[in-house]
Design a protein around this motif. Sequence first.
Motif, PDB file in Angstrom:
ATOM      1  N   LEU A 137       0.822  -1.212   0.000  1.00 49.43           N
ATOM      2  CA  LEU A 137       0.000   0.000   0.000  1.00 49.43           C
ATOM      3  C   LEU A 137       0.861   1.270   0.000  1.00 49.43           C
ATOM      4  O   LEU A 137       0.447   2.312  -0.510  1.00 49.43           O
ATOM      5  CB  LEU A 137      -0.937  -0.006   1.213  1.00 49.43           C
ATOM      6  N   LYS A 138       2.040   1.177   0.553  1.00 45.42           N
ATOM      7  CA  LYS A 138       2.952   2.321   0.564  1.00 45.42           C
ATOM      8  C   LYS A 138       3.630   2.503  -0.787  1.00 45.42           C
ATOM      9  O   LYS A 138       3.825   3.635  -1.249  1.00 45.42           O
ATOM     10  CB  LYS A 138       4.013   2.130   1.653  1.00 45.42           C
ATOM     11  N   ALA A 139       3.957   1.393  -1.444  1.00 40.40           N
ATOM     12  CA  ALA A 139       4.742   1.456  -2.676  1.00 40.40           C
ATOM     13  C   ALA A 139       3.914   1.655  -3.936  1.00 40.40           C
ATOM     14  O   ALA A 139       4.358   2.317  -4.880  1.00 40.40           O
ATOM     15  CB  ALA A 139       5.578   0.179  -2.823  1.00 40.40           C
ATOM     16  N   ILE A 140       2.689   1.106  -3.972  1.00 39.53           N
ATOM     17  CA  ILE A 140       1.963   1.070  -5.241  1.00 39.53           C
ATOM     18  C   ILE A 140       1.591   2.451  -5.776  1.00 39.53           C
ATOM     19  O   ILE A 140       1.570   2.646  -6.999  1.00 39.53           O
ATOM     20  CB  ILE A 140       0.721   0.143  -5.142  1.00 39.53           C
ATOM     21  N   LYS A 156      -8.830   3.179 -12.830  1.00 38.61           N
ATOM     22  CA  LYS A 156      -9.063   2.108 -11.859  1.00 38.61           C
ATOM     23  C   LYS A 156     -10.538   2.127 -11.440  1.00 38.61           C
ATOM     24  O   LYS A 156     -10.999   3.098 -10.832  1.00 38.61           O
ATOM     25  CB  LYS A 156      -8.176   2.299 -10.630  1.00 38.61           C
ATOM     26  N   TYR A 157     -11.259   1.048 -11.772  1.00 42.63           N
ATOM     27  CA  TYR A 157     -12.687   0.958 -11.444  1.00 42.63           C
ATOM     28  C   TYR A 157     -12.922  -0.091 -10.357  1.00 42.63           C
ATOM     29  O   TYR A 157     -12.437  -1.220 -10.447  1.00 42.63           O
ATOM     30  CB  TYR A 157     -13.496   0.589 -12.683  1.00 42.63           C
ATOM     31  N   TRP A 158     -13.682   0.323  -9.357  1.00 37.68           N
ATOM     32  CA  TRP A 158     -14.124  -0.599  -8.310  1.00 37.68           C
ATOM     33  C   TRP A 158     -15.632  -0.778  -8.467  1.00 37.68           C
ATOM     34  O   TRP A 158     -16.392   0.185  -8.451  1.00 37.68           O
ATOM     35  CB  TRP A 158     -13.823  -0.060  -6.918  1.00 37.68           C
ATOM     36  N   LEU A 159     -16.086  -2.031  -8.620  1.00 41.52           N
ATOM     37  CA  LEU A 159     -17.508  -2.330  -8.744  1.00 41.52           C
ATOM     38  C   LEU A 159     -18.045  -2.697  -7.368  1.00 41.52           C
ATOM     39  O   LEU A 159     -17.612  -3.693  -6.768  1.00 41.52           O
ATOM     40  CB  LEU A 159     -17.733  -3.470  -9.736  1.00 41.52           C
ATOM     41  N   ASP A 203      -8.981   0.244   3.539  1.00 37.60           N
ATOM     42  CA  ASP A 203      -7.556   0.550   3.660  1.00 37.60           C
ATOM     43  C   ASP A 203      -6.932   0.794   2.293  1.00 37.60           C
ATOM     44  O   ASP A 203      -6.073   1.669   2.129  1.00 37.60           O
ATOM     45  CB  ASP A 203      -6.820  -0.593   4.368  1.00 37.60           C
ATOM     46  N   MET A 204      -7.364   0.009   1.312  1.00 36.42           N
ATOM     47  CA  MET A 204      -6.847   0.160  -0.047  1.00 36.42           C
ATOM     48  C   MET A 204      -7.214   1.524  -0.620  1.00 36.42           C
ATOM     49  O   MET A 204      -6.372   2.233  -1.190  1.00 36.42           O
ATOM     50  CB  MET A 204      -7.405  -0.946  -0.938  1.00 36.42           C
ATOM     51  N   PHE A 205      -8.476   1.908  -0.464  1.00 36.80           N
ATOM     52  CA  PHE A 205      -8.903   3.221  -0.950  1.00 36.80           C
ATOM     53  C   PHE A 205      -8.119   4.347  -0.276  1.00 36.80           C
ATOM     54  O   PHE A 205      -7.660   5.290  -0.923  1.00 36.80           O
ATOM     55  CB  PHE A 205     -10.400   3.431  -0.688  1.00 36.80           C
ATOM     56  N   LYS A 206      -7.972   4.239   1.027  1.00 36.16           N
ATOM     57  CA  LYS A 206      -7.303   5.290   1.786  1.00 36.16           C
ATOM     58  C   LYS A 206      -5.865   5.486   1.329  1.00 36.16           C
ATOM     59  O   LYS A 206      -5.378   6.622   1.228  1.00 36.16           O
ATOM     60  CB  LYS A 206      -7.338   4.952   3.272  1.00 36.16           C
ATOM     61  N   ALA A 207      -5.186   4.389   1.003  1.00 31.91           N
ATOM     62  CA  ALA A 207      -3.767   4.466   0.653  1.00 31.91           C
ATOM     63  C   ALA A 207      -3.513   4.719  -0.827  1.00 31.91           C
ATOM     64  O   ALA A 207      -2.475   5.291  -1.179  1.00 31.91           O
ATOM     65  CB  ALA A 207      -3.071   3.171   1.072  1.00 31.91           C
ATOM     66  N   LEU A 216     -12.360   4.925  -9.130  1.00 25.72           N
ATOM     67  CA  LEU A 216     -13.651   5.295  -9.699  1.00 25.72           C
ATOM     68  C   LEU A 216     -14.633   4.194  -9.315  1.00 25.72           C
ATOM     69  O   LEU A 216     -14.489   3.046  -9.743  1.00 25.72           O
ATOM     70  CB  LEU A 216     -13.538   5.431 -11.220  1.00 25.72           C
ATOM     71  N   VAL A 217     -15.617   4.535  -8.487  1.00 28.50           N
ATOM     72  CA  VAL A 217     -16.504   3.536  -7.900  1.00 28.50           C
ATOM     73  C   VAL A 217     -17.842   3.517  -8.637  1.00 28.50           C
ATOM     74  O   VAL A 217     -18.458   4.563  -8.853  1.00 28.50           O
ATOM     75  CB  VAL A 217     -16.729   3.808  -6.405  1.00 28.50           C
TER      76      VAL A 217
END
Length: 273
Positions: A137-140, A156-159, A203-207, A216-217
């Motif tokens: 999460l820090k590197a990506i 990046k799409y999140w369904l 956590d993924m969204f936050k980072a 993009l949700v």
Amino acid sequence: MAKDKKGTKKADSSASARMSNKDYLRELRRLHVEIVKLQEWVKNKGIKICIVFEGRDGAGKGGTIKALTERVSPRIFRVVALPAPTDREKSQMYVQRYLPHLPAAGEVVIFDRSWYNRAGVERVMGFCTQEQVVGFLKAIPLVERAIVESGVILLKYWLEVSPQEQTRRLEARIKDGRKIWKLTAMDLKSYSRWYDYSRARDDMFKATDTGHAPWLVADSNDKRRARLNIITDLLSRISYEEVPREKVKLPKRQAPGGYREPNYPLKRIAEKF
């Protein structure tokens, strides 16, 4: 079916709000024309596009990708769905196996799940350590910045699907012989861990929701609306123009010049329809 205060039965509002197949196909046809225009622009101008699709099992990633790609060339629109890593790949830098699949000029690469496996299924199912998740999460965001700065348009799409709708879809896979292959043992294990996945997603969204590569949700509880909304959003985020084409006219066929159809002893299939 629900009842109003007088006890009269009425249709469920969520079901009645679903888009009809007729309306869906009409809008999809219109959007397909625009996707073809985008394809020709990408090919003509050497554009590089990378689209990431993520979401829970049953969120509709595969159907959305199919709707997006069914009228374009697989030589330009390339779908990447990597299997579990090999022992060799496990020993490499985590994102290494994804990087060779990034687009070159004139390509659109679509990831059906991506490097974000580490933030989701690998974290929840214990396939990596917490330290590896934190490091990822820090590197990506830095990796994605490098991708964008190389000239790639990264989307990046999140369904997002509700627990009730996910249950309905996974149960449909169990009952439908055409879909049963979609349901794996891993899907069943993942299904029971809804809130572990919710925490991992948060956590993924936050980072990783950054200015250069935002998430993009899309609400995917109605598959048809979700597909149309995602394709419309995608088209709005890429500046493209229609590439001029010469008017196409079929030429005359050559004369047979004495040619006759041969009488080969070929087996013809039985015509049952």
